[in-house]
Design a protein around this motif. Structure first.
Motif, PDB file in Angstrom:
ATOM      1  N   ASN A  20     -57.788   2.644  20.766  1.00  0.00           N
ATOM      2  CA  ASN A  20     -59.021   3.354  21.156  1.00  0.00           C
ATOM      3  C   ASN A  20     -60.104   2.672  20.310  1.00  0.00           C
ATOM      4  O   ASN A  20     -61.202   2.369  20.970  1.00  0.00           O
ATOM      5  CB  ASN A  20     -59.033   4.797  20.977  1.00  0.00           C
ATOM      6  N   VAL A  21     -60.024   2.462  18.999  1.00  0.00           N
ATOM      7  CA  VAL A  21     -61.262   2.025  18.223  1.00  0.00           C
ATOM      8  C   VAL A  21     -61.289   0.513  18.567  1.00  0.00           C
ATOM      9  O   VAL A  21     -62.657   0.181  18.732  1.00  0.00           O
ATOM     10  CB  VAL A  21     -60.649   1.867  16.760  1.00  0.00           C
ATOM     11  N   ILE A  22     -60.472  -0.088  19.153  1.00  0.00           N
ATOM     12  CA  ILE A  22     -60.796  -1.679  19.672  1.00  0.00           C
ATOM     13  C   ILE A  22     -61.370  -1.332  21.178  1.00  0.00           C
ATOM     14  O   ILE A  22     -62.382  -2.287  21.381  1.00  0.00           O
ATOM     15  CB  ILE A  22     -59.411  -2.377  19.666  1.00  0.00           C
ATOM     16  N   LYS A  23     -60.958  -0.470  21.969  1.00  0.00           N
ATOM     17  CA  LYS A  23     -61.797  -0.207  23.157  1.00  0.00           C
ATOM     18  C   LYS A  23     -63.185   0.002  23.067  1.00  0.00           C
ATOM     19  O   LYS A  23     -63.948  -0.361  23.634  1.00  0.00           O
ATOM     20  CB  LYS A  23     -61.057   0.676  23.881  1.00  0.00           C
ATOM     21  N   THR A  81     -54.862  -8.653  24.231  1.00  0.00           N
ATOM     22  CA  THR A  81     -53.687  -8.264  24.403  1.00  0.00           C
ATOM     23  C   THR A  81     -52.580  -8.369  22.929  1.00  0.00           C
ATOM     24  O   THR A  81     -52.882  -9.373  22.436  1.00  0.00           O
ATOM     25  CB  THR A  81     -53.008  -8.815  25.554  1.00  0.00           C
ATOM     26  N   ALA A  82     -51.805  -7.541  22.910  1.00  0.00           N
ATOM     27  CA  ALA A  82     -51.001  -7.707  21.818  1.00  0.00           C
ATOM     28  C   ALA A  82     -49.545  -8.091  22.315  1.00  0.00           C
ATOM     29  O   ALA A  82     -48.657  -8.381  21.661  1.00  0.00           O
ATOM     30  CB  ALA A  82     -50.626  -6.098  21.127  1.00  0.00           C
ATOM     31  N   VAL A  90     -51.292 -16.623  29.730  1.00  0.00           N
ATOM     32  CA  VAL A  90     -52.719 -16.923  29.931  1.00  0.00           C
ATOM     33  C   VAL A  90     -53.276 -18.330  29.228  1.00  0.00           C
ATOM     34  O   VAL A  90     -54.101 -19.138  29.608  1.00  0.00           O
ATOM     35  CB  VAL A  90     -54.044 -15.597  29.684  1.00  0.00           C
ATOM     36  N   VAL A  91     -52.569 -18.440  28.094  1.00  0.00           N
ATOM     37  CA  VAL A  91     -52.900 -19.378  27.233  1.00  0.00           C
ATOM     38  C   VAL A  91     -52.484 -20.734  27.829  1.00  0.00           C
ATOM     39  O   VAL A  91     -53.072 -21.808  28.015  1.00  0.00           O
ATOM     40  CB  VAL A  91     -52.384 -19.643  25.657  1.00  0.00           C
ATOM     41  N   ASP A  92     -51.375 -20.569  28.623  1.00  0.00           N
ATOM     42  CA  ASP A  92     -51.057 -21.744  29.520  1.00  0.00           C
ATOM     43  C   ASP A  92     -51.738 -22.157  30.739  1.00  0.00           C
ATOM     44  O   ASP A  92     -51.916 -23.260  31.186  1.00  0.00           O
ATOM     45  CB  ASP A  92     -49.513 -21.492  30.162  1.00  0.00           C
ATOM     46  N   LYS A  93     -52.644 -21.019  30.843  1.00  0.00           N
ATOM     47  CA  LYS A  93     -53.701 -21.326  31.992  1.00  0.00           C
ATOM     48  C   LYS A  93     -54.994 -21.916  31.487  1.00  0.00           C
ATOM     49  O   LYS A  93     -56.147 -22.141  32.436  1.00  0.00           O
ATOM     50  CB  LYS A  93     -54.119 -19.811  32.839  1.00  0.00           C
ATOM     51  N   GLY A  94     -55.152 -21.900  30.155  1.00  0.00           N
ATOM     52  CA  GLY A  94     -56.294 -22.314  29.501  1.00  0.00           C
ATOM     53  C   GLY A  94     -57.225 -21.335  29.201  1.00  0.00           C
ATOM     54  O   GLY A  94     -58.331 -21.818  28.874  1.00  0.00           O
ATOM     55  N   VAL A  95     -57.015 -19.944  29.285  1.00  0.00           N
ATOM     56  CA  VAL A  95     -57.612 -18.884  29.124  1.00  0.00           C
ATOM     57  C   VAL A  95     -57.545 -18.683  27.357  1.00  0.00           C
ATOM     58  O   VAL A  95     -56.398 -18.680  27.162  1.00  0.00           O
ATOM     59  CB  VAL A  95     -57.230 -17.596  30.024  1.00  0.00           C
ATOM     60  N   LEU A  96     -58.609 -18.121  26.692  1.00  0.00           N
ATOM     61  CA  LEU A  96     -58.556 -17.683  25.587  1.00  0.00           C
ATOM     62  C   LEU A  96     -58.029 -16.325  25.501  1.00  0.00           C
ATOM     63  O   LEU A  96     -57.996 -15.524  26.426  1.00  0.00           O
ATOM     64  CB  LEU A  96     -59.980 -17.436  24.871  1.00  0.00           C
ATOM     65  N   ALA A  97     -57.239 -16.043  24.365  1.00  0.00           N
ATOM     66  CA  ALA A  97     -56.646 -14.641  24.245  1.00  0.00           C
ATOM     67  C   ALA A  97     -56.711 -14.510  22.651  1.00  0.00           C
ATOM     68  O   ALA A  97     -56.248 -15.197  21.772  1.00  0.00           O
ATOM     69  CB  ALA A  97     -55.050 -14.674  24.753  1.00  0.00           C
ATOM     70  N   ILE A  98     -56.910 -13.315  22.305  1.00  0.00           N
ATOM     71  CA  ILE A  98     -56.683 -12.529  21.150  1.00  0.00           C
ATOM     72  C   ILE A  98     -56.102 -11.247  21.197  1.00  0.00           C
ATOM     73  O   ILE A  98     -55.979 -10.459  22.212  1.00  0.00           O
ATOM     74  CB  ILE A  98     -58.198 -12.506  20.315  1.00  0.00           C
ATOM     75  N   ASN A  99     -55.308 -10.907  19.816  1.00  0.00           N
ATOM     76  CA  ASN A  99     -54.825  -9.517  19.966  1.00  0.00           C
ATOM     77  C   ASN A  99     -55.873  -8.566  19.252  1.00  0.00           C
ATOM     78  O   ASN A  99     -56.872  -9.048  18.872  1.00  0.00           O
ATOM     79  CB  ASN A  99     -53.509  -9.658  19.014  1.00  0.00           C
ATOM     80  N   PRO A 100     -55.298  -7.120  19.198  1.00  0.00           N
ATOM     81  CA  PRO A 100     -56.443  -6.386  18.764  1.00  0.00           C
ATOM     82  C   PRO A 100     -56.549  -6.455  17.102  1.00  0.00           C
ATOM     83  O   PRO A 100     -57.545  -5.636  16.438  1.00  0.00           O
ATOM     84  CB  PRO A 100     -55.570  -5.022  18.799  1.00  0.00           C
ATOM     85  N   ARG A 101     -55.863  -7.281  16.614  1.00  0.00           N
ATOM     86  CA  ARG A 101     -56.362  -7.733  15.040  1.00  0.00           C
ATOM     87  C   ARG A 101     -57.193  -8.854  14.856  1.00  0.00           C
ATOM     88  O   ARG A 101     -57.716  -9.422  13.843  1.00  0.00           O
ATOM     89  CB  ARG A 101     -55.028  -7.794  14.134  1.00  0.00           C
ATOM     90  N   GLY A 102     -57.582  -9.490  16.028  1.00  0.00           N
ATOM     91  CA  GLY A 102     -58.666 -10.640  15.961  1.00  0.00           C
ATOM     92  C   GLY A 102     -57.911 -11.954  16.079  1.00  0.00           C
ATOM     93  O   GLY A 102     -58.603 -12.926  15.778  1.00  0.00           O
ATOM     94  N   ARG A 141     -60.223  -4.258  12.042  1.00  0.00           N
ATOM     95  CA  ARG A 141     -61.313  -3.908  13.074  1.00  0.00           C
ATOM     96  C   ARG A 141     -62.417  -4.779  12.876  1.00  0.00           C
ATOM     97  O   ARG A 141     -62.850  -5.293  14.071  1.00  0.00           O
ATOM     98  CB  ARG A 141     -61.653  -2.182  12.792  1.00  0.00           C
ATOM     99  N   GLN A 142     -62.639  -5.057  11.609  1.00  0.00           N
ATOM    100  CA  GLN A 142     -63.775  -5.915  11.385  1.00  0.00           C
ATOM    101  C   GLN A 142     -63.321  -7.365  11.867  1.00  0.00           C
ATOM    102  O   GLN A 142     -64.349  -7.899  12.410  1.00  0.00           O
ATOM    103  CB  GLN A 142     -64.421  -5.873  10.033  1.00  0.00           C
ATOM    104  N   GLN A 143     -62.357  -7.462  11.567  1.00  0.00           N
ATOM    105  CA  GLN A 143     -61.803  -8.972  11.797  1.00  0.00           C
ATOM    106  C   GLN A 143     -61.682  -9.199  13.450  1.00  0.00           C
ATOM    107  O   GLN A 143     -62.038 -10.208  13.856  1.00  0.00           O
ATOM    108  CB  GLN A 143     -60.391  -9.323  11.419  1.00  0.00           C
ATOM    109  N   PHE A 144     -61.355  -8.026  14.028  1.00  0.00           N
ATOM    110  CA  PHE A 144     -61.756  -8.158  15.639  1.00  0.00           C
ATOM    111  C   PHE A 144     -62.795  -8.298  16.273  1.00  0.00           C
ATOM    112  O   PHE A 144     -63.150  -9.151  17.014  1.00  0.00           O
ATOM    113  CB  PHE A 144     -60.806  -6.841  16.381  1.00  0.00           C
ATOM    114  N   ALA A 145     -63.784  -7.529  15.621  1.00  0.00           N
ATOM    115  CA  ALA A 145     -65.150  -7.514  16.035  1.00  0.00           C
ATOM    116  C   ALA A 145     -65.883  -8.745  15.920  1.00  0.00           C
ATOM    117  O   ALA A 145     -66.436  -9.417  16.620  1.00  0.00           O
ATOM    118  CB  ALA A 145     -65.885  -6.263  15.302  1.00  0.00           C
ATOM    119  N   ASN A 146     -65.409  -9.364  14.656  1.00  0.00           N
ATOM    120  CA  ASN A 146     -65.937 -10.581  14.317  1.00  0.00           C
ATOM    121  C   ASN A 146     -65.501 -11.809  15.522  1.00  0.00           C
ATOM    122  O   ASN A 146     -66.303 -12.563  15.627  1.00  0.00           O
ATOM    123  CB  ASN A 146     -65.534 -11.242  12.810  1.00  0.00           C
ATOM    124  N   GLN A 147     -64.101 -11.633  15.410  1.00  0.00           N
ATOM    125  CA  GLN A 147     -63.602 -12.788  16.375  1.00  0.00           C
ATOM    126  C   GLN A 147     -64.121 -12.666  17.663  1.00  0.00           C
ATOM    127  O   GLN A 147     -64.536 -13.706  18.450  1.00  0.00           O
ATOM    128  CB  GLN A 147     -62.013 -12.844  16.256  1.00  0.00           C
TER     129      GLN A 147
END
Length: 159
Positions: A20-23, A81-82, A90-102, A141-147
């Motif tokens: 929820n904090v990431i949402k 996504t985690a 999605v990376v194979d499609k050329g789309v950027l992806a990050i996890n909830p830790r950034g 959380r801060q790492q995610f927000a920054n990324q």
């Protein structure tokens, strides 16, 4: 005027397991940067009233939400996504992806992450390891927000 219509950047969120904090960080970013953000889950999700935030409820079942995201994301979208197999798709499609830790998933690191995921599953199945990753702390959380901010700024500049 051009013949090609610009497709808006969309942030796709694998929302079933997203903390929820990431949402909340995503909701603020969606409104601040006016970026469509779609939360996809197997269950009803309550989202804030916003012109930029919506949820999609998919049928229950293994990988249904993941498959929906993989099918609908494109181009300069960003996926949160985690789930490492979804990230690989999605990376194979050329789309950027990050996890909830950034942490950014890339073509260079995704295979290693898949291998580590499979190895850890084997250890869990053998009873040698239990539990999941540690809870998100303020630093994560801060790492995610920054990324998130860096990637959205980069994607918006491309437009």
């Amino acid at each position: 005027m051009t013949d090609q219509q610009e497709v808006p950047l969309t942030v796709w969120v694998d929302a079933d397991a997203c903390p929820n904090v990431i949402k909340e960080i995503l909701f603020r970013a969606a409104d601040r940067k006016q970026i469509p953000t779609v939360l996809v889950a197997n269950q009803f999700l309550r989202v804030p009233q916003s012109a930029y935030i919506r949820s999609v409820q998919v049928a229950s079942g293994f990988d249904v939400a993941d498959n929906y995201i993989a099918e609908h994301c494109q181009g300069d979208d960003l996926v949160i996504t985690a789930d490492i197999p979804l990230a690989a798709d999605v990376v194979d499609k050329g789309v950027l992806a990050i996890n909830p830790r950034g942490e950014l998933y890339t073509a260079e690191n995704i295979r290693q992450r898949l291998n580590m995921r499979d190895f850890m599953a084997e250890l869990r199945d053998a009873g040698m390891v239990s539990g999941g990753p540690p809870k998100l702390g303020q630093q994560e959380r801060q790492q995610f927000a920054n990324q998130l901010d860096r990637l959205l700024t980069k994607l918006l500049r491309k437009r």
